[in-house]
Design a protein around this motif. Structure first.
Motif, PDB file in Angstrom:
ATOM      1  N   ASP A 239      21.940 -26.382 -40.073  1.00 41.57           N
ATOM      2  CA  ASP A 239      21.215 -27.260 -40.007  1.00 41.57           C
ATOM      3  C   ASP A 239      20.850 -26.553 -38.464  1.00 41.57           C
ATOM      4  OD1 ASP A 239      20.675 -28.715 -41.929  1.00 41.57           O
ATOM      5  OD2 ASP A 239      21.464 -30.076 -40.824  1.00 41.57           O
ATOM      6  N   ARG A 240      21.734 -25.902 -37.864  1.00 44.01           N
ATOM      7  CA  ARG A 240      20.583 -25.253 -36.568  1.00 44.01           C
ATOM      8  C   ARG A 240      20.618 -24.012 -36.344  1.00 44.01           C
ATOM      9  NH1 ARG A 240      21.268 -30.196 -36.425  1.00 44.01           N
ATOM     10  NH2 ARG A 240      22.710 -31.781 -34.691  1.00 44.01           N
ATOM     11  N   ILE A 241      21.105 -22.726 -37.592  1.00 44.99           N
ATOM     12  CA  ILE A 241      20.184 -21.916 -37.432  1.00 44.99           C
ATOM     13  C   ILE A 241      19.274 -21.596 -37.709  1.00 44.99           C
ATOM     14  CG2 ILE A 241      20.949 -19.670 -38.714  1.00 44.99           C
ATOM     15  CD1 ILE A 241      23.974 -20.744 -38.493  1.00 44.99           C
ATOM     16  N   LEU A 242      19.102 -22.341 -38.450  1.00 49.83           N
ATOM     17  CA  LEU A 242      17.850 -23.116 -39.429  1.00 49.83           C
ATOM     18  C   LEU A 242      16.398 -23.762 -38.134  1.00 49.83           C
ATOM     19  CD1 LEU A 242      17.767 -24.629 -43.177  1.00 49.83           C
ATOM     20  CD2 LEU A 242      17.278 -22.479 -42.098  1.00 49.83           C
ATOM     21  N   ASP A 243      16.879 -24.433 -37.516  1.00 54.33           N
ATOM     22  CA  ASP A 243      16.435 -24.993 -36.243  1.00 54.33           C
ATOM     23  C   ASP A 243      15.897 -23.641 -35.527  1.00 54.33           C
ATOM     24  OD1 ASP A 243      16.342 -27.485 -37.491  1.00 54.33           O
ATOM     25  OD2 ASP A 243      18.099 -28.072 -35.794  1.00 54.33           O
ATOM     26  N   LEU A 244      17.381 -22.841 -35.152  1.00 56.20           N
ATOM     27  CA  LEU A 244      16.507 -22.397 -33.676  1.00 56.20           C
ATOM     28  C   LEU A 244      15.605 -20.800 -34.508  1.00 56.20           C
ATOM     29  CD1 LEU A 244      17.768 -20.377 -31.409  1.00 56.20           C
ATOM     30  CD2 LEU A 244      19.954 -19.870 -33.197  1.00 56.20           C
TER      31      LEU A 244
END
Length: 302
Positions: free
Chosen positions: A166-171
């Motif tokens: 999820d955090r990679i997608l946000d980044l």
């Protein structure tokens, strides 16, 4: 706080369904997204993104494609290749936590990754409405670490993997949108204005403290210019006078707050800078076309 940071706070990948598909030419995948925003990446090869109502757009390794809303689209090795699989309908095999792998072959020349984002409240729609229904952001500066990390992490099954992905997608979203707006002459006025030495400070002040009783004179003092100069330059770059922009932004915030369980009109009014519910209701009705109490009823029913 700048406007892009503020608007991005409501757009998140949360337990995002990631699909990883392996393909060899000829290949074509049809998708009917249900999320507010869908990201598509072609890894280790190239392909085409053909969204409904748009001309096909090429995706090379490192590029990131986005599709907004429920716009149906096809990912393929060639725009002429007919769809071979429907990922919105077919039963993909479960792979790891929150991730699906659909294999057109045991292994392929190309890997396709899709992921999704959801939106909290009304504020981010100011950002989403500035985007085309489908667009491709090229990785212009060479290697894209976020993409490399996504490709690596999607193949793992470790504790906390949902959060990592999820955090990679946000980044990835932040990097891509910043690149998109930086290279577009038709970027929204509020984005272009962030780099202006007069309007930028005033715009940041509004987003930092939307509940403050701002006047044009106050915002001009923040920018270090006269009221007349700020009003003229702000309107030219943003597309609305300073206090009109402030009111519209407050109503976006208010709409998001009204959707929260237990919210009251008076509490929301105070949160967005109004001394009483009556003045707030009048402003909300003027901007949104309904009274806050009516909006609240609709939100509760939904």
């Amino acid at each position: 706080m700048d406007a892009l940071t503020d608007l991005l706070r409501g757009v998140h990948a949360r337990s995002a369904t990631l699909c990883r598909s392996f393909a060899s030419p000829p290949w074509s995948l049809r998708l009917a997204p249900t999320a507010v925003l869908t990201v598509v990446v072609v890894v280790g090869g190239d392909g085409w993104l053909h969204a409904e109502g748009h001309e096909p757009q090429r995706l090379t390794a490192g590029d990131v494609g986005f599709v907004r809303g429920r716009t149906r689209f096809v990912l393929a090795d060639d725009p002429a290749t007919p769809p071979q699989a429907d990922l919105a309908r077919d039963d993909c095999a479960r792979w790891a936590r929150g991730t699906r792998t659909y294999g057109l072959a045991d292994r392929g020349d190309t890997t396709v990754i899709t992921g999704s984002y959801e939106v909290d409240g009304s504020v981010p729609h100011r950002l989403l409405d500035a985007l085309p229904k489908a667009f491709v952001v090229p990785c212009a500066d060479g290697p894209c670490p976020a993409l490399d990390l996504l490709s690596e992490e999607i193949a793992k099954d470790r504790p906390g993997q949902d959060t990592v992905l999820d955090r990679i997608l946000d980044l990835l979203l932040v990097f891509a949108l910043r690149e998109w707006f930086d290279t577009r002459a038709d970027a929204p006025g509020w984005y272009l204005a962030l780099g202006d030495h007069v309007v930028g400070p005033a715009l940041r002040a509004v987003h930092d403290e939307p509940g403050r009783a701002w006047s044009v004179a106050d915002l001009a003092a923040v920018a270090g210019v006269s009221r007349a100069l700020l009003a003229k330059r702000f309107t030219a770059l943003v597309g609305a006078p300073p206090l009109t922009y402030l009111t519209e932004y407050r109503m976006d915030l208010a709409a998001a707050l009204l959707d929260e369980p237990g919210a009251t009109v008076d509490a929301v009014a105070r949160a967005v800078g109004y001394g009483d519910g009556f003045a707030f209701s009048t402003a909300f009705k003027r901007v949104r076309g309904v009274r806050p109490s009516e909006r609240r009823v609709v939100a509760v029913r939904v």
